[in-house]
Design a protein around this motif. Structure first.
Motif, PDB file in Angstrom:
ATOM      1  N   VAL A  29       0.838  -1.201   0.000  1.00 14.61           N
ATOM      2  CA  VAL A  29       0.000   0.000   0.000  1.00 14.61           C
ATOM      3  C   VAL A  29       0.875   1.255   0.000  1.00 14.61           C
ATOM      4  O   VAL A  29       0.635   2.194  -0.761  1.00 14.61           O
ATOM      5  N   ARG A  30       1.895   1.252   0.848  1.00 17.88           N
ATOM      6  CA  ARG A  30       2.752   2.438   0.944  1.00 17.88           C
ATOM      7  C   ARG A  30       3.526   2.687  -0.347  1.00 17.88           C
ATOM      8  O   ARG A  30       3.598   3.830  -0.815  1.00 17.88           O
ATOM      9  N   THR A  31       4.098   1.657  -0.943  1.00 18.39           N
ATOM     10  CA  THR A  31       4.892   1.881  -2.162  1.00 18.39           C
ATOM     11  C   THR A  31       4.019   2.338  -3.318  1.00 18.39           C
ATOM     12  O   THR A  31       4.423   3.205  -4.083  1.00 18.39           O
ATOM     13  N   ILE A  34       2.773   6.145  -2.528  1.00 15.38           N
ATOM     14  CA  ILE A  34       3.847   7.126  -2.731  1.00 15.38           C
ATOM     15  C   ILE A  34       4.146   7.282  -4.226  1.00 15.38           C
ATOM     16  O   ILE A  34       4.330   8.387  -4.726  1.00 15.38           O
ATOM     17  N   HIS A  35       4.174   6.170  -4.943  1.00 12.00           N
ATOM     18  CA  HIS A  35       4.449   6.194  -6.382  1.00 12.00           C
ATOM     19  C   HIS A  35       3.388   7.007  -7.129  1.00 12.00           C
ATOM     20  O   HIS A  35       3.707   7.755  -8.053  1.00 12.00           O
ATOM     21  N   MET A  36       2.111   6.868  -6.708  1.00 13.26           N
ATOM     22  CA  MET A  36       1.014   7.559  -7.389  1.00 13.26           C
ATOM     23  C   MET A  36       1.111   9.075  -7.260  1.00 13.26           C
ATOM     24  O   MET A  36       0.649   9.788  -8.149  1.00 13.26           O
ATOM     25  N   ILE A  37       1.710   9.561  -6.176  1.00  9.24           N
ATOM     26  CA  ILE A  37       1.821  11.016  -6.026  1.00  9.24           C
ATOM     27  C   ILE A  37       3.193  11.521  -6.460  1.00  9.24           C
ATOM     28  O   ILE A  37       3.520  12.685  -6.268  1.00  9.24           O
ATOM     29  N   LEU A  46      10.305  -0.971  -0.371  1.00  6.35           N
ATOM     30  CA  LEU A  46      10.535  -1.664  -1.644  1.00  6.35           C
ATOM     31  C   LEU A  46      11.027  -3.101  -1.410  1.00  6.35           C
ATOM     32  O   LEU A  46      10.601  -4.029  -2.102  1.00  6.35           O
ATOM     33  N   VAL A  47      11.899  -3.276  -0.427  1.00  5.15           N
ATOM     34  CA  VAL A  47      12.378  -4.621  -0.091  1.00  5.15           C
ATOM     35  C   VAL A  47      11.219  -5.467   0.442  1.00  5.15           C
ATOM     36  O   VAL A  47      11.047  -6.629   0.039  1.00  5.15           O
ATOM     37  N   LEU A  48      10.422  -4.895   1.340  1.00  2.00           N
ATOM     38  CA  LEU A  48       9.273  -5.627   1.891  1.00  2.00           C
ATOM     39  C   LEU A  48       8.247  -5.962   0.801  1.00  2.00           C
ATOM     40  O   LEU A  48       7.656  -7.045   0.799  1.00  2.00           O
ATOM     41  N   HIS A  49       8.055  -5.025  -0.126  1.00  3.78           N
ATOM     42  CA  HIS A  49       7.144  -5.251  -1.251  1.00  3.78           C
ATOM     43  C   HIS A  49       7.635  -6.444  -2.084  1.00  3.78           C
ATOM     44  O   HIS A  49       6.856  -7.352  -2.407  1.00  3.78           O
ATOM     45  N   VAL A 124      -7.519  -8.374  -2.049  1.00  2.00           N
ATOM     46  CA  VAL A 124      -7.866  -7.906  -0.704  1.00  2.00           C
ATOM     47  C   VAL A 124      -9.090  -8.652  -0.177  1.00  2.00           C
ATOM     48  O   VAL A 124      -9.126  -9.071   0.986  1.00  2.00           O
ATOM     49  N   ILE A 125     -10.092  -8.858  -1.016  1.00  6.22           N
ATOM     50  CA  ILE A 125     -11.292  -9.602  -0.610  1.00  6.22           C
ATOM     51  C   ILE A 125     -10.917 -11.031  -0.231  1.00  6.22           C
ATOM     52  O   ILE A 125     -11.388 -11.564   0.784  1.00  6.22           O
ATOM     53  N   LEU A 126     -10.055 -11.652  -1.023  1.00  8.22           N
ATOM     54  CA  LEU A 126      -9.613 -13.010  -0.719  1.00  8.22           C
ATOM     55  C   LEU A 126      -8.877 -13.065   0.621  1.00  8.22           C
ATOM     56  O   LEU A 126      -9.020 -14.031   1.373  1.00  8.22           O
ATOM     57  N   PHE A 127      -8.108 -12.023   0.928  1.00 10.61           N
ATOM     58  CA  PHE A 127      -7.416 -12.000   2.221  1.00 10.61           C
ATOM     59  C   PHE A 127      -8.422 -11.957   3.369  1.00 10.61           C
ATOM     60  O   PHE A 127      -8.247 -12.623   4.384  1.00 10.61           O
TER      61      PHE A 127
END
Length: 163
Positions: A29-31, A34-37, A46-49, A124-127
């Motif tokens: 969500v964070r990556t 941030i990329h969108m703005i 980025l590593v966690l992603h 997300v729904i599956l989660f």
């Protein structure tokens, strides 16, 4: 018939991977946010992603392997005094649900990451469905252990269950 050591190991590896997936999901969500703005993404995120993506693919492979192994080796008959009728069907439904949801979730995650981002809504729904299955599964384990007082925890490798 009991679960094999391979089945028990795969069960606990999948549990660990689900926990890791949950722990790294915030980075997705964070990556993307941030990329969108147009700002620079946090290197740790980025590593966690990347870790989330790779572990998700690993989880799909393990679930497919686990399903194939279950079809080959079989599974023990349901345990406990409630091993009749509705309880057996509910357990079968929840276990089948884990296979379907985890494989579908990993597949939608891979598609979202590498092909088509809008499918991430299904991911997300599956989660959320997975969380529901986990809650039912844990509730059943607690019921078996504390109410029925059967050895259901031993079947999946817990040698000295808490009392």
């Amino acid at each position: 018939m009991a679960y094999t050591r391979v089945q028990i190991a795969l069960h606990w590896v999948v549990v660990a991977l689900i926990i890791a997936q949950y722990s790294t999901s915030g980075a997705i969500v964070r990556t993307h946010g941030i990329h969108m703005i147009g700002q620079r993404q946090n290197p740790t995120d980025l590593v966690l992603h990347n870790l989330h993506n790779k572990l998700g693919l690993t989880l799909v492979a393990l679930m497919i392997g686990r399903l194939a192994y279950r079809l080959w080796a079989g599974a023990p008959v349901p345990a406990g005094r409630s091993a009749k009728g509705l309880a057996v069907r509910a357990a079968a439904f929840v276990h089948a649900g884990f296979y379907v949801v985890l494989i579908a979730e990993g597949t939608t995650g891979a598609i979202a990451s590498y092909i088509w981002w809008p499918i991430s809504a299904a991911h997300v729904i599956l989660f959320k469905l997975l969380l529901g299955l986990v809650a039912v599964h844990i509730a059943a384990v607690i019921w078996h252990h504390f109410v029925l007082k059967d050895a259901v925890l031993r079947r999946i490798g817990v040698r000295r269950p808490f009392h």
